[in-house]
Design a protein around this motif. Sequence first.
Motif, short mmCIF file in Angstrom:
data_model
loop_
_atom_site.label_atom_id
_atom_site.label_comp_id
_atom_site.label_asym_id
_atom_site.label_seq_id
_atom_site.Cartn_x
_atom_site.Cartn_y
_atom_site.Cartn_z
N HIS A 298 0.74 -1.18 -0.08
CA HIS A 298 0.16 -0.04 -0.09
C HIS A 298 0.74 1.23 -0.02
CE1 HIS A 298 0.86 -0.32 4.37
NE2 HIS A 298 0.61 0.92 4.13
N GLU A 299 2.04 1.07 0.10
CA GLU A 299 3.00 2.32 0.34
C GLU A 299 3.38 2.87 -1.32
OE1 GLU A 299 6.19 2.03 2.98
OE2 GLU A 299 5.13 0.55 4.24
N LYS A 300 3.28 2.02 -2.01
CA LYS A 300 3.27 2.47 -3.33
C LYS A 300 2.10 2.09 -4.22
CE LYS A 300 6.40 3.64 -7.15
NZ LYS A 300 7.50 3.52 -7.82
N GLY A 301 1.05 2.51 -3.78
CA GLY A 301 -0.20 1.82 -4.32
C GLY A 301 -0.88 2.79 -5.20
N PHE A 302 -1.74 2.35 -6.00
CA PHE A 302 -2.60 3.07 -6.93
C PHE A 302 -3.92 2.55 -6.67
CE2 PHE A 302 -4.03 3.17 -11.59
CZ PHE A 302 -4.39 4.31 -11.52
N HIS A 303 -4.74 3.26 -6.07
CA HIS A 303 -5.78 3.09 -5.63
C HIS A 303 -7.04 3.35 -6.81
CE1 HIS A 303 -3.85 2.86 -1.89
NE2 HIS A 303 -4.91 2.21 -1.38
N VAL A 304 -7.60 2.27 -7.23
CA VAL A 304 -8.72 2.46 -8.47
C VAL A 304 -10.13 2.53 -7.82
CG1 VAL A 304 -9.40 1.63 -10.60
CG2 VAL A 304 -7.20 1.51 -9.99
N TRP B 129 -14.64 2.69 -8.19
CA TRP B 129 -15.38 1.84 -9.18
C TRP B 129 -15.59 2.94 -10.44
CZ3 TRP B 129 -16.43 -2.94 -9.43
CH2 TRP B 129 -16.58 -3.71 -8.24
N ASP B 130 -15.62 4.25 -9.80
CA ASP B 130 -15.84 5.18 -11.22
C ASP B 130 -14.77 5.42 -11.97
OD1 ASP B 130 -17.60 7.42 -11.91
OD2 ASP B 130 -15.85 8.59 -11.40
N GLN B 131 -13.44 5.29 -11.55
CA GLN B 131 -12.16 5.43 -12.13
C GLN B 131 -12.18 4.09 -13.31
OE1 GLN B 131 -10.00 8.09 -12.40
NE2 GLN B 131 -9.58 6.77 -14.45
N LEU B 132 -12.43 2.96 -12.44
CA LEU B 132 -12.46 1.62 -13.34
C LEU B 132 -13.57 1.66 -14.55
CD1 LEU B 132 -11.42 -1.21 -13.75
CD2 LEU B 132 -13.04 -2.08 -12.33
N HIS B 133 -14.74 2.32 -14.12
CA HIS B 133 -15.74 2.33 -15.23
C HIS B 133 -15.28 3.29 -16.20
CE1 HIS B 133 -19.72 3.32 -17.07
NE2 HIS B 133 -19.71 1.97 -16.86
N ARG B 134 -14.74 4.50 -16.10
CA ARG B 134 -14.02 5.22 -17.15
C ARG B 134 -13.12 4.67 -17.82
NH1 ARG B 134 -14.70 9.18 -13.17
NH2 ARG B 134 -12.32 9.13 -12.51
N ASP B 135 -12.02 4.04 -16.96
CA ASP B 135 -10.99 3.65 -17.88
C ASP B 135 -11.37 2.25 -18.83
OD1 ASP B 135 -9.45 5.22 -16.94
OD2 ASP B 135 -8.59 3.74 -15.03
N PRO C 95 -11.29 -1.98 -6.82
CA PRO C 95 -12.37 -1.59 -6.01
C PRO C 95 -12.99 -2.88 -5.22
CG PRO C 95 -13.03 -1.08 -8.12
CD PRO C 95 -11.39 -1.39 -8.25
N TRP C 96 -12.70 -3.79 -5.98
CA TRP C 96 -13.40 -5.31 -5.09
C TRP C 96 -12.44 -5.57 -3.89
CZ3 TRP C 96 -12.58 -4.91 -10.54
CH2 TRP C 96 -11.43 -5.23 -11.00
N ASP C 97 -11.25 -5.19 -4.11
CA ASP C 97 -10.30 -5.46 -3.02
C ASP C 97 -10.61 -4.65 -1.67
OD1 ASP C 97 -9.21 -7.58 -4.33
OD2 ASP C 97 -8.01 -6.18 -5.44
N MET C 98 -11.35 -3.56 -1.88
CA MET C 98 -11.27 -2.58 -0.96
C MET C 98 -12.63 -2.50 -0.17
SD MET C 98 -8.16 -1.70 -1.22
CE MET C 98 -7.93 -0.45 -0.06
N ALA C 99 -12.67 -2.01 0.92
CA ALA C 99 -13.91 -1.68 1.74
C ALA C 99 -13.83 -0.23 2.33
CB ALA C 99 -14.04 -2.70 2.92
N LEU C 100 -14.98 0.49 2.12
CA LEU C 100 -14.90 1.80 2.85
C LEU C 100 -15.01 1.88 4.29
CD1 LEU C 100 -17.14 3.58 0.26
CD2 LEU C 100 -14.81 3.74 0.51
#
Length: 167
Positions: free
Chosen positions: A9-15, A17-23, A152-157
């Motif tokens: 997580h120290e060199k992470g790129f957090h994606v 749901w919205d960003q994944l949809h756009r990409d 996003p499927w790996d993360m929880a708010l």
Amino acid sequence: MSDATRLPHEKGFHVSWDQLHRDARALAWRLDGTDWRAVVAITRGGMVPAMIVARELDIRTIDTISVRSYRGTGPVDQGDLEVLKRPDDTLMGEGEDILIVDDLVDSGRTLELVRQMYPKAHFATVYAKPKGKPIVQSYVTEVSQDTWIFFPWDMALQYVRPYRGED
């Protein structure tokens, strides 16, 4: 802190749901112009991008291929490749006019195995790392090899307390 002791997580790129949809929509835009016979998602990560690409390009024939390589949470946990489920052989042939979609190409090992099975397929990922980039024909965003992508499927708010005060 050296890269060897750095946590993912120290060199992470957090994606998001919205960003994944756009990409994924951007990937579909790059793939437009070919009459694809089908989309094949590489499970599990490729399922969401494949669904978005299929929707955007109005492709109704969708299948999956399941390849297990990771056991754990890091690149050191990558083991032998094992095909758990194949797409329909009559659909696939050698992969001509078949679009194979995954979320990410990292080392390229998974996609190399699938390319051996379907050498004429078109390989597309949303994200690509330098080692795996030569394996794919289409991708949207390149990230460094040592970046860990948090999908996003790996993360929880969850609630995070403010630095000062209670709310």
